[in-house]
Motif scaffolding. Structure first.
Motif, mmCIF file in Angstrom:
data_model
loop_
_atom_site.group_PDB
_atom_site.id
_atom_site.type_symbol
_atom_site.label_atom_id
_atom_site.label_comp_id
_atom_site.label_asym_id
_atom_site.label_seq_id
_atom_site.Cartn_x
_atom_site.Cartn_y
_atom_site.Cartn_z
ATOM 1 N N VAL A 111 -34.089 13.716 -75.922
ATOM 2 C CA VAL A 111 -35.022 12.976 -75.067
ATOM 3 C C VAL A 111 -35.195 13.630 -73.768
ATOM 4 N N ASN B 98 -41.339 2.558 -73.255
ATOM 5 C CA ASN B 98 -41.376 3.666 -72.526
ATOM 6 C C ASN B 98 -41.080 5.002 -73.029
ATOM 7 N N MET B 99 -41.235 5.022 -74.265
ATOM 8 C CA MET B 99 -41.094 6.379 -74.986
ATOM 9 C C MET B 99 -42.276 6.709 -75.269
ATOM 10 N N LEU C 223 -32.926 3.084 -74.134
ATOM 11 C CA LEU C 223 -34.385 3.364 -73.541
ATOM 12 C C LEU C 223 -35.069 2.340 -74.175
ATOM 13 N N LYS D 61 -34.428 -1.799 -77.560
ATOM 14 C CA LYS D 61 -33.694 -0.343 -76.599
ATOM 15 C C LYS D 61 -33.008 0.568 -77.711
ATOM 16 N N PHE E 114 -39.267 10.384 -72.266
ATOM 17 C CA PHE E 114 -39.130 9.192 -71.639
ATOM 18 C C PHE E 114 -39.817 9.166 -70.194
ATOM 19 N N ILE F 56 -35.103 1.861 -67.367
ATOM 20 C CA ILE F 56 -34.078 2.312 -68.199
ATOM 21 C C ILE F 56 -32.498 1.841 -67.614
#
Length: 522
Positions: free
Chosen positions: A272, A197-198, A193, A179, A217, A317
């Protein structure tokens, strides 16, 4: 305003006058043939101080003189400036003496052969890579095949890989496995994060000179591949994966993410946003890669070693509050209780005890210890590699050479510690100290890798009647010299050695497992 101007002029005048006083002399010639005469400054200095990076004469004659005339093989000749031959002390001193800074690129030597430090190869520093290529075309070739995540780039607080995998799982991060830490500048909240999931925003045309990458994200389960590239698809991010039209095929390897040199020309904001509404979420903690010194063996890079796999069933998250310094309430009556120490409360009765520093003692740290306050700095005046590692042993000894007080040890690595000053306390064995003993300091240096003995120094302690002696000195580490014979008998398990800074004094260097003035104690 006029008064201030006049005052500044007066200060400049006296400053220039002071410089003239300490950098000029009265010598019309040098009686000693080993000295260099600064003609305009009428000053004599050692030849070793000519072109050493420090101006010793008022008109800077010693730094502008062509030292190549000395024909000294130990000097470093600038290839970009043929009339400049530097003293070894000017090489690797963080000051560019040569036009192309080759004196700072080749910062260590072995047998007078210049070597390129390994971390400088393919480090994505265009200026340095260009300089290396001028010296050796093979030094920076095939950099596209170099990994972006190496011991030199991992956890260096900068993204060397396009998706920042070189900054994952570092020891100084608050986030868990795989993360990225991300901070909202408006709310001061930190987020962790997951890389799964990026997303990268798909770029239409990457042939333009300035292309802006955008990071997103999202937890969406629907197909977003038309406009976004998910980092969960591949371990590595390349230009052709996030560009819809890309003319050049990127180098790729299944197991190792390679350097993506074409990303250098892309503008990359580390903000982000959320996919669902394009709102700003946070800013990645680490910035873009910048030129920095190479500190490789540091604690926060311990995360480079592989960690056990952790199965994350639900990608989420994580929000964490910003860390705040919390200072517990301290009763003001305790602040001065221990004078120079720290008060602690023990047992159920909250009994006050004092933790004293080495230079104080007593139940409330109210008395000074008799001690030696020693400041050391080591200088390497030799051809040995700066990558050598030395173990330095500092001992307080008596007339017989026996340790009669404290001893300390430090690790000295010239490539990192060349400007370090070590401050050490040596306490006497008895309190008060025995005034009938003539104390002195012996310092031994060993090669830490091979444990071979290297060199020793002797430091006398002047004014031994003083309770506290302060000594500051610089010690030169030379090559291992031929051992000069001496008359001291050291038995079958020792060897007579001379101190390098005082050849008239000698001692017994004992074999492993033996001690004593004659090395006769097993």
């Amino acid at each position: 305003m006029d008064t201030m101007k006049d005052f500044v002029e007066v200060m400049d005048y006296f400053s220039n006058l002071a410089k003239r006083c300490y950098s000029a002399g009265v010598d019309t010639s040098c009686q000693n043939s080993s000295y260099f005469h600064c003609r305009n400054s009428s000053k004599c200095i050692s030849y070793h101080r000519v072109q050493d990076g420090f101006s010793d004469s008022y008109y800077n004659v010693d730094e502008t003189f062509d030292a190549c005339q000395f024909n000294d093989s130990k000097r470093f000749r600038c290839k970009s400036y043929t009339n400049k031959c530097l003293s070894p002390i000017a090489v690797g001193n963080d000051v560019r003496e040569c036009s192309d800074a080759e004196d700072e690129i080749y910062v260590y030597h072995t047998n007078s052969v210049a070597l390129t430090p390994f971390p400088f190869l393919c480090n994505k520093n265009r200026v340095r890579d260009w300089q290396l290529s001028r010296e050796d075309d093979r030094a920076a070739e095939n950099c596209d095949w170099w990994p972006c995540d190496t011991p030199y780039t991992h956890c260096n607080n900068a993204w060397d890989c396009p998706n920042g995998i070189d900054e994952l799982n570092c020891s100084d991060t608050i986030c868990q496995f795989n993360k990225h830490e991300c901070i909202n500048q408006q709310t001061s909240l930190s987020y962790c994060l997951p890389v799964t999931n990026m997303f990268d925003n798909i770029i239409e045309n990457c042939s333009k000179l300035t292309i802006e990458r955008k990071l997103y994200f999202g937890n969406e389960t629907n197909d977003l591949s038309e406009y976004y590239y998910s980092w969960n698809i591949s371990k590595c991010i390349t230009s052709e994966k996030i560009c819809r039209h890309h003319s050049q095929k990127s180098l790729e390897h299944n197991d190792v993410c390679l350097q993506q040199t074409d990303f250098l020309k892309h503008s990359f904001k580390l903000d982000v946003c959320l996919i669902r509404n394009k709102d700003y979420l946070c800013t990645i903690r680490y910035g873009l890669r910048v030129l920095r010194n190479f500190h490789i063996l540091i604690t926060r890079r311990s995360g480079y070693f592989p960690k056990p796999n952790i199965n994350i069933s639900v990608s989420s998250i994580t929000k964490t509050k910003q860390k705040k310094m919390i200072l517990s309430n301290i009763n003001i009556k305790y602040l001065g209780y221990c004078h120079q120490g720290i008060v602690v409360l023990t047992d159920v009765n909250q009994t006050k005890k004092c933790l004293c520093p080495p230079n104080y003692f007593g139940n409330r740290c109210q008395w000074q210890n008799q001690r030696i306050s020693l400041t050391l700095q080591f200088l390497l005046r030799t051809k040995i590699s700066l990558m050598n590692i030395f173990r330095i042993i500092i001992m307080l000894i008596d007339e017989q050479g026996q340790i009669v007080g404290d001893h300390e040890q430090i690790t000295y690595m010239p490539v990192w510690d060349r400007n370090t000053k070590y401050n050490i306390y040596l306490l006497y064995q008895n309190r008060p100290k025995n005034l009938s003993i003539n104390y002195s300091i012996r310092i031994d240096a060993f090669d830490k890798i091979t444990l071979n003995y290297w060199i020793s120094w002797y430091l006398p302690i002047p004014y031994s009647f003083l309770p506290v002696n302060r000594i500051a000195t610089r010690l030169h580490i030379h090559d291992i010299e031929d051992r000069e014979s001496c008359s001291l008998s050291c038995g079958n398990h020792g060897q007579c050695m001379r101190y390098t800074n005082n050849k008239s004094l000698f001692f017994c260097q004992c074999e492993h497992g033996y001690s004593g003035p004659k090395c006769n104690i097993h």
